[in-house]
Design a protein around this motif. Structure first.
Motif, PDB file in Angstrom:
ATOM      1  N   ARG A 123       0.484  -1.024   0.216  1.00 36.59           N
ATOM      2  CA  ARG A 123      -0.092   0.168  -0.148  1.00 36.59           C
ATOM      3  C   ARG A 123       0.936   1.108   0.218  1.00 36.59           C
ATOM      4  NH1 ARG A 123      -4.242  -2.305  -1.300  1.00 36.59           N
ATOM      5  NH2 ARG A 123      -5.086  -0.242  -0.855  1.00 36.59           N
ATOM      6  N   ALA A 124       2.060   1.026  -0.528  1.00 32.28           N
ATOM      7  CA  ALA A 124       3.116   2.355  -0.507  1.00 32.28           C
ATOM      8  C   ALA A 124       2.833   2.969  -2.591  1.00 32.28           C
ATOM      9  CB  ALA A 124       4.781   1.774  -0.986  1.00 32.28           C
ATOM     10  N   LYS A 125       2.919   4.025  -2.347  1.00 29.32           N
ATOM     11  CA  LYS A 125       2.819   5.038  -3.686  1.00 29.32           C
ATOM     12  C   LYS A 125       3.784   4.768  -4.417  1.00 29.32           C
ATOM     13  CE  LYS A 125       0.094   9.087  -2.673  1.00 29.32           C
ATOM     14  NZ  LYS A 125       0.486  10.094  -3.381  1.00 29.32           N
ATOM     15  N   ARG A 126       3.410   3.589  -5.732  1.00 28.45           N
ATOM     16  CA  ARG A 126       4.394   3.542  -7.674  1.00 28.45           C
ATOM     17  C   ARG A 126       3.953   3.684  -7.627  1.00 28.45           C
ATOM     18  NH1 ARG A 126       4.962  -1.697  -9.001  1.00 28.45           N
ATOM     19  NH2 ARG A 126       3.952  -2.953  -7.727  1.00 28.45           N
ATOM     20  N   GLN A 127       4.920   3.799  -8.739  1.00 24.01           N
ATOM     21  CA  GLN A 127       4.570   3.231 -10.612  1.00 24.01           C
ATOM     22  C   GLN A 127       4.252   2.607 -10.859  1.00 24.01           C
ATOM     23  OE1 GLN A 127       2.671   5.837 -12.474  1.00 24.01           O
ATOM     24  NE2 GLN A 127       2.808   7.367 -10.595  1.00 24.01           N
ATOM     25  N   PRO A 128       3.053   1.573 -11.790  1.00 29.76           N
ATOM     26  CA  PRO A 128       3.197   0.571 -12.288  1.00 29.76           C
ATOM     27  C   PRO A 128       4.794   0.608 -12.987  1.00 29.76           C
ATOM     28  CG  PRO A 128       1.361   1.409 -13.208  1.00 29.76           C
ATOM     29  CD  PRO A 128       2.046   2.610 -12.424  1.00 29.76           C
ATOM     30  N   LEU A 129       5.489  -0.851 -13.046  1.00 27.47           N
ATOM     31  CA  LEU A 129       6.678  -1.002 -14.007  1.00 27.47           C
ATOM     32  C   LEU A 129       6.325  -1.649 -15.296  1.00 27.47           C
ATOM     33  CD1 LEU A 129       8.366  -3.406 -10.847  1.00 27.47           C
ATOM     34  CD2 LEU A 129       9.138  -0.622 -11.508  1.00 27.47           C
ATOM     35  N   GLY A 130       7.099  -1.118 -16.403  1.00 25.55           N
ATOM     36  CA  GLY A 130       7.020  -1.643 -17.385  1.00 25.55           C
ATOM     37  C   GLY A 130       5.269  -1.518 -18.003  1.00 25.55           C
ATOM     38  N   GLU A 131       5.126  -2.860 -18.888  1.00 27.00           N
ATOM     39  CA  GLU A 131       4.188  -3.041 -19.084  1.00 27.00           C
ATOM     40  C   GLU A 131       3.141  -3.882 -18.096  1.00 27.00           C
ATOM     41  OE1 GLU A 131       3.825  -5.256 -22.848  1.00 27.00           O
ATOM     42  OE2 GLU A 131       4.865  -4.325 -23.819  1.00 27.00           O
ATOM     43  N   ALA A 132       2.265  -2.757 -17.914  1.00 25.67           N
ATOM     44  CA  ALA A 132       1.317  -3.520 -16.680  1.00 25.67           C
ATOM     45  C   ALA A 132      -0.489  -3.871 -17.833  1.00 25.67           C
ATOM     46  CB  ALA A 132       1.040  -2.747 -15.565  1.00 25.67           C
ATOM     47  N   ARG A 133      -0.668  -5.115 -17.002  1.00 26.18           N
ATOM     48  CA  ARG A 133      -2.062  -5.681 -17.822  1.00 26.18           C
ATOM     49  C   ARG A 133      -2.900  -5.796 -16.228  1.00 26.18           C
ATOM     50  NH1 ARG A 133      -3.856 -10.579 -17.265  1.00 26.18           N
ATOM     51  NH2 ARG A 133      -2.287 -11.529 -15.648  1.00 26.18           N
ATOM     52  N   SER A 134      -3.841  -5.306 -16.889  1.00 30.75           N
ATOM     53  CA  SER A 134      -5.142  -5.248 -15.549  1.00 30.75           C
ATOM     54  C   SER A 134      -6.344  -6.818 -16.342  1.00 30.75           C
ATOM     55  CB  SER A 134      -6.453  -4.263 -16.374  1.00 30.75           C
ATOM     56  OG  SER A 134      -7.480  -4.155 -15.979  1.00 30.75           O
ATOM     57  N   PRO A 135      -6.083  -8.122 -15.316  1.00 26.54           N
ATOM     58  CA  PRO A 135      -6.363  -9.321 -14.948  1.00 26.54           C
ATOM     59  C   PRO A 135      -7.919  -8.934 -15.454  1.00 26.54           C
ATOM     60  CG  PRO A 135      -5.606  -8.516 -13.195  1.00 26.54           C
ATOM     61  CD  PRO A 135      -5.516  -7.364 -13.800  1.00 26.54           C
ATOM     62  N   LEU A 136      -8.712 -10.102 -16.763  1.00 22.99           N
ATOM     63  CA  LEU A 136      -9.776 -10.193 -17.043  1.00 22.99           C
ATOM     64  C   LEU A 136     -10.129 -10.799 -16.179  1.00 22.99           C
ATOM     65  CD1 LEU A 136     -11.683  -8.098 -19.020  1.00 22.99           C
ATOM     66  CD2 LEU A 136     -11.126 -10.799 -20.854  1.00 22.99           C
ATOM     67  N   LEU A 137     -11.840 -11.092 -15.765  1.00 17.50           N
ATOM     68  CA  LEU A 137     -12.543 -12.216 -15.033  1.00 17.50           C
ATOM     69  C   LEU A 137     -13.503 -12.888 -15.901  1.00 17.50           C
ATOM     70  CD1 LEU A 137     -13.720  -9.520 -11.627  1.00 17.50           C
ATOM     71  CD2 LEU A 137     -11.844 -11.664 -11.712  1.00 17.50           C
ATOM     72  N   ASN A 138     -13.130 -13.630 -16.141  1.00 22.03           N
ATOM     73  CA  ASN A 138     -13.996 -14.318 -16.880  1.00 22.03           C
ATOM     74  C   ASN A 138     -15.512 -14.399 -16.085  1.00 22.03           C
ATOM     75  OD1 ASN A 138     -13.934 -16.298 -15.243  1.00 22.03           O
ATOM     76  ND2 ASN A 138     -12.563 -17.582 -16.299  1.00 22.03           N
ATOM     77  N   LEU A 139     -16.648 -14.954 -16.735  1.00 22.32           N
ATOM     78  CA  LEU A 139     -18.110 -15.003 -15.962  1.00 22.32           C
ATOM     79  C   LEU A 139     -18.152 -15.632 -14.861  1.00 22.32           C
ATOM     80  CD1 LEU A 139     -20.961 -15.045 -18.833  1.00 22.32           C
ATOM     81  CD2 LEU A 139     -20.719 -13.063 -17.207  1.00 22.32           C
ATOM     82  N   ARG A 140     -17.812 -17.376 -13.748  1.00 24.47           N
ATOM     83  CA  ARG A 140     -17.703 -18.087 -13.382  1.00 24.47           C
ATOM     84  C   ARG A 140     -16.260 -16.853 -12.265  1.00 24.47           C
ATOM     85  NH1 ARG A 140     -17.578 -22.674 -11.186  1.00 24.47           N
ATOM     86  NH2 ARG A 140     -15.781 -23.647 -11.153  1.00 24.47           N
ATOM     87  N   ASN A 141     -15.298 -16.232 -12.796  1.00 27.60           N
ATOM     88  CA  ASN A 141     -14.706 -15.942 -12.064  1.00 27.60           C
ATOM     89  C   ASN A 141     -15.549 -14.052 -11.494  1.00 27.60           C
ATOM     90  OD1 ASN A 141     -12.836 -18.112 -11.261  1.00 27.60           O
ATOM     91  ND2 ASN A 141     -11.236 -16.975 -13.027  1.00 27.60           N
ATOM     92  N   ARG A 142     -15.939 -13.991 -12.088  1.00 33.43           N
ATOM     93  CA  ARG A 142     -16.877 -12.661 -11.552  1.00 33.43           C
ATOM     94  C   ARG A 142     -17.615 -12.999 -10.342  1.00 33.43           C
ATOM     95  NH1 ARG A 142     -17.858  -7.203 -13.329  1.00 33.43           N
ATOM     96  NH2 ARG A 142     -16.645  -7.229 -14.135  1.00 33.43           N
ATOM     97  N   ALA A 143     -18.810 -14.110 -10.783  1.00 34.62           N
ATOM     98  CA  ALA A 143     -19.720 -14.374  -9.875  1.00 34.62           C
ATOM     99  C   ALA A 143     -19.247 -14.788  -8.613  1.00 34.62           C
ATOM    100  CB  ALA A 143     -20.650 -15.649 -10.194  1.00 34.62           C
TER     101      ALA A 143
END
Lengths: 366, 538
Positions: B97-117
């Motif tokens: 929880r410290a301030k920092r910038q994302p390193l290099g190529e950051a990707r946002s994980p995508l939830l599928n329907l099952r995991n979303r539920a």
């Protein structure tokens, strides 16, 4: 006796009906004359008049008020509609709407044979006789009469309405049956067919009147009136009033079914609303307005009330129920015997000079 | 002294936090790695969050809730060094929880329907444990309720322990039973099964029924016995409940029929007239009730809830007066022509329907549902003792007692009975026959009006409503016969029960057909009705 005293008006009314029938026949052949719309209206009124006659037979001459005559009227209407649809289907291959609504591939088994007019007529008679016979026998045997009988007949027609509102009965459900195209191979909407149907209705009306008249002036008719006036005494004299009442009841039901067969091809639709208790009550109103216990009264009442209804339902539909209830109250209180009261009153006034000379000495002698 | 003690306490506390902090940071990093992995590991992460919600410390739960929310909102970016969550003040590291910038190529994980539920469940579980807002906790419980049997029971136990709101606490306890079915401890599961079977509803059956496919059902005889006896008990409860519900519905239908028919029977017995406008008096009663409600809304809004009780005298008086006017103006001329009176009263019914239609319109009237007829008391199975039906039944019983008292105990009642039995003789001994007729007609109409009042909160009120009752109530009169109230009561109960019994089997239309056929058949046996007074036929 009522039937005797109204002899001249009866002949006058029959003459008028025959004249209208002749006019209709002429209009069918000649290029001028009545329009198809007017002929259709006359035909419908004639069908209603036949229906009113059927109720007058049982109410006016036997004192039994049926509030369920719409049931027999509808039996005739449904069977003729079945004939028309089946006939249209067999000739043109047009599949009736209700089969498409229900997603059925073919007609239910009880529709077989309805392509023949003769079979349809026989089926009408059989079903009508079966229902009226069983119901009449059961009711008259246990001497259910008066208001009780009226209420039970009303419940009967109400239950029939609920039944026909169901879509899975194979009779069209709440949409009813419509889309008739052919009648005996002729297109039903053509002017000739419309006028012919109207002419047939009017002729049937005249024949029904004459038939009823013959029946009533026979010994049987005498018994009917005797049963109306004092059933207990008639029974004490050794007559079987159960059989008498049953016979008249079934005959009345048959005439009502005949009226239905005349009516439905002319309006081109039948649906369960015809079975609403209100319509059956209205029939009693026609007869009461015209004058029950008089064949002419029933006919005049039916024609008059329905003519006003046709006119008002188009011109001012909101007012019609008020007019109808006003009419009933007036008939009940001012003219207890219907318009016949009015007619007698008027006839006496206008024919005063001639009649007085002829009738007064007789009165004195009596 | 106290300073020193406090200082020592603070130091000790800091030490404890620091030492446990290391292990926790490892756990957190592990979770983040799973979140940033493939679909399977993401599912593990979501289940991990649910476990955290069940037994994690409050810090841990707050952290998990933040990560779950960020993941749902797609505000979490995975990079080589773990993950970064977007925050209001800028991006922060997910673990520290410290301030920092994302390193290099950051990707946002995508939830599928099952995991979303699954993640939604995790979020709800965390909210149930942690949210300060009662509304959010309640909403979270709604979400969890649907899958309670797949959740760890500790989650609900902990939630019950922490919950401050008693109502919600009880609700959680109910849901917890379903969760306990899932406990690894067989003894706990069996006790949960027994607790669920205590409330035999179709919902309970739906929870228990799948257990027959559970491995424990085959291996553990105790478990098998518990499941089987619970299923049997629940089925028994449902059957009893359904039977009671049928009887109860029949009773409430019968009470409306009775109220509609008793007026009809009094009038018919007295004057031999069937009043076809009786249904319209029911309709008028309902409309007067509505007018009372609207008047209260404008004059005394605090009394609005009590409109049903306040309307009772108003409805009775108004419909009784209309009935008396009708009798005096029209029907008195028709006593010797009962068939004509059918037509005349039908004219009245037509007139009233259309008068109301023109004045009020054809739409259904809206009624306030006061608190004393809302909801109900669950009894057994799916049978709920609903207060609105109870109101109709109680109202009918009160009406029955009151009518009985009027007919049996008052001078008017004595006169009514005398005129019913022998009109001529009653007139001879000085009973004012005419005014008895008038008052009795008023009584009958007033009772029909009260039926309308009882119907108002449970039925759609429109100008046509009377039509639906009138034929049924005629049947009650025909079946019951005239002269005694017992006939009307028994006939109403009979027709009401038979209708309700047949309806679920063959449908409402068949019920009406069968009732009519039964009545026609019955008239063969007793043409004068059930309880007709013996005497000469008129």
């Amino acid at each position: 006796m009522n039937a005797m005293s109204s002899d001249r008006p009866f002949l006058a009314v029959v003459a008028v009906i025959v004249a209208i029938a002749a006019l209709l026949c002429m209009s069918a052949v000649l290029p001028f004359g009545l329009s198809a719309y007017l002929a259709n209206t006359i035909g419908q009124l004639a069908a209603f008049a036949v229906l009113a006659l059927s109720l007058d037979l049982i109410w006016g001459y036997l004192g039994i008020l049926s509030l369920g005559h719409g049931l027999f009227f509808s039996i005739g209407g449904y069977t003729i509609a079945m004939y028309l649809l089946k006939h249209s289907f067999e000739v043109t291959g047009k599949v009736p709407d209700f089969l498409q609504f229900m997603g059925w591939a073919s007609f239910p088994f009880y529709w077989s044979g309805f392509g023949f007019f003769g079979y349809a007529v026989l089926a009408t008679a059989a079903v009508t006789l079966l229902i009226s016979g069983i119901f009449g026998y059961v009711s008259f045997r246990s001497r259910v009469g008066g208001v009780y009988f009226s209420i039970v007949t009303q419940a009967l027609v109400y239950v029939a309405m609920l039944l026909m509102f169901r879509n899975d009965t194979g009779f069209g459900g709440n949409n009813g049956m419509t889309g008739f195209t052919l009648l005996f191979g002729f297109p039903i909407g053509s002017k000739g067919a419309v006028i012919a149907m109207a002419a047939v209705s009017v002729i049937v009306l005249a024949l029904t009147m004459l038939g009823c008249r013959l029946l009533l002036s026979s010994r049987f008719g005498m018994l009917m009136i005797a049963a109306r006036d004092d059933e207990t005494r008639l029974r004490t004299l050794g007559y079987d009033t159960l059989l008498l009442k049953l016979a008249v009841w079934c005959l009345s039901a048959l005439v009502a079914a005949l009226a239905g067969m005349l009516y439905v091809p002319q309006v081109g639709i039948i649906n369960p609303r015809l079975l609403a208790p209100d319509l059956s009550l209205e029939i009693a109103v026609w007869v009461a307005v015209g004058g029950r216990g008089h064949l002419t009264g029933a006919v005049i009442g039916a024609v008059l009330v329905n003519a006003i209804k046709f006119w008002l339902s188009a011109a001012a539909p909101d007012i019609w129920p008020f007019i109808l209830s006003g009419l009933i109250v007036m008939v009940v209180f001012v003219f207890p015997n219907g318009l016949i009261d009015l007619a007698k009153f008027k006839l006496q006034r206008t024919m005063l000079s001639r009649n007085r000379i002829l009738s007064e000495p007789r009165e004195v002698r009596r | 002294m106290s300073y020193v003690r406090t200082a020592i306490g603070v130091v000790l506390a800091a030490l404890v936090v620091a030492s446990s902090g290391g292990a926790r940071a490892d756990q957190r990093a592990d979770m983040i790695a799973k979140v940033c992995g493939d679909a399977a590991t993401m599912g593990d992460a979501a289940r991990g969050f649910i476990r955290t919600a069940a037994d994690g410390s409050s810090d841990e739960r707050v952290w998990a809730a933040q990560i779950a929310t960020a993941l749902m909102d797609r505000k979490l970016s995975c990079d080589a060094d773990g993950a970064v969550a977007a925050n209001a003040d800028g991006p922060i590291d997910a673990v520290t929880r410290a301030k920092r910038q994302p390193l290099g190529e950051a990707r946002s994980p995508l939830l599928n329907l099952r995991n979303r539920a699954l993640l939604e469940t995790a979020q709800a579980a965390l909210a149930l444990r942690g949210s300060q807002d009662l509304g959010r906790r309640t909403a979270a419980l709604r979400t969890l309720e649907r899958q309670a049997s797949s959740l760890p029971e500790q989650l609900f136990e902990a939630a019950i322990h922490d919950e401050t709101d008693p109502a919600l606490k009880a609700q959680i306890a109910a849901v917890a039973q379903a969760a306990a079915l899932n406990s690894p401890d067989v003894a706990k599961r069996i006790s949960a099964i027994q607790r669920i079977a205590d409330v035999p509803t179709r919902r309970a059956l739906a929870l228990i029924a799948p257990l027959t496919k559970d491995p424990a059902y085959a291996s553990n005889p105790d478990f098998l016995r518990a499941v089987d006896s619970a299923t049997a008990a629940i089925n028994r409860g449902i059957t009893i409940g359904d039977t009671l519900a049928t009887i109860y519905n029949g009773l409430s239908f019968a009470s409306i029929l009775f109220m509609a028919a008793i007026g009809l029977a009094v009038i018919f017995g007295l004057m031999g007239i069937i009043n076809l406008a009786q249904g319209e008096f029911i309709m008028l009663g309902a409309y007067v009730t509505w007018l009372v409600q609207e008047a209260l809304r404008h004059i005394a809004p605090t009394l609005l809830d009590w409109y049903l009780l306040i309307a009772i005298p108003v409805v009775f008086l108004v419909t009784a007066v209309i009935g008396i006017v009708l009798e005096a103006a029209l029907l008195r001329h028709l006593y010797r022509r009962p068939l004509m009176s059918l037509l005349a009263t039908w004219a009245v019914s037509l007139f009233l329907i259309n008068l109301i239609r023109v004045t009020f319109g054809t739409q259904n009237l809206q009624f306030v549902t006061p608190f004393y007829i809302t909801g109900g008391l669950p009894v057994i199975g799916d049978f709920i003792f609903t207060w609105n039906r109870m109101f109709a039944i109680a109202f009918a019983i009160v009406t029955l007692v009151a009518t009985w008292a009027v007919v049996r105990l008052t001078p008017l009642g004595l006169n009514i009975r005398a005129v019913t039995q022998n009109r001529t003789m009653a007139g001879c001994i000085g009973i004012p026959v005419r005014s008895v007729d008038m008052l009795a007609f008023g009584l009958g109409s007033g009772l029909a009006g009260l039926a309308g009042l009882a119907l108002a909160p449970i039925y759609s009120v429109n100008p046509q409503m009377g039509q639906n009752f009138v034929i049924d109530s005629f049947m009650v009169v025909v079946l019951g016969g005239v002269g005694t109230m017992a006939g009307t009561v028994v006939a109403a109960l009979g027709i009401g029960q038979v209708n309700v019994l047949i309806e679920p089997i063959w449908g409402a239309v068949a019920a009406k057909v069968i009732v009519l056929l039964m009545i026609i058949g019955f008239l063969q046996w007793r043409p004068e009705g059930l309880f007709a007074v013996k005497g000469r036929r008129k």
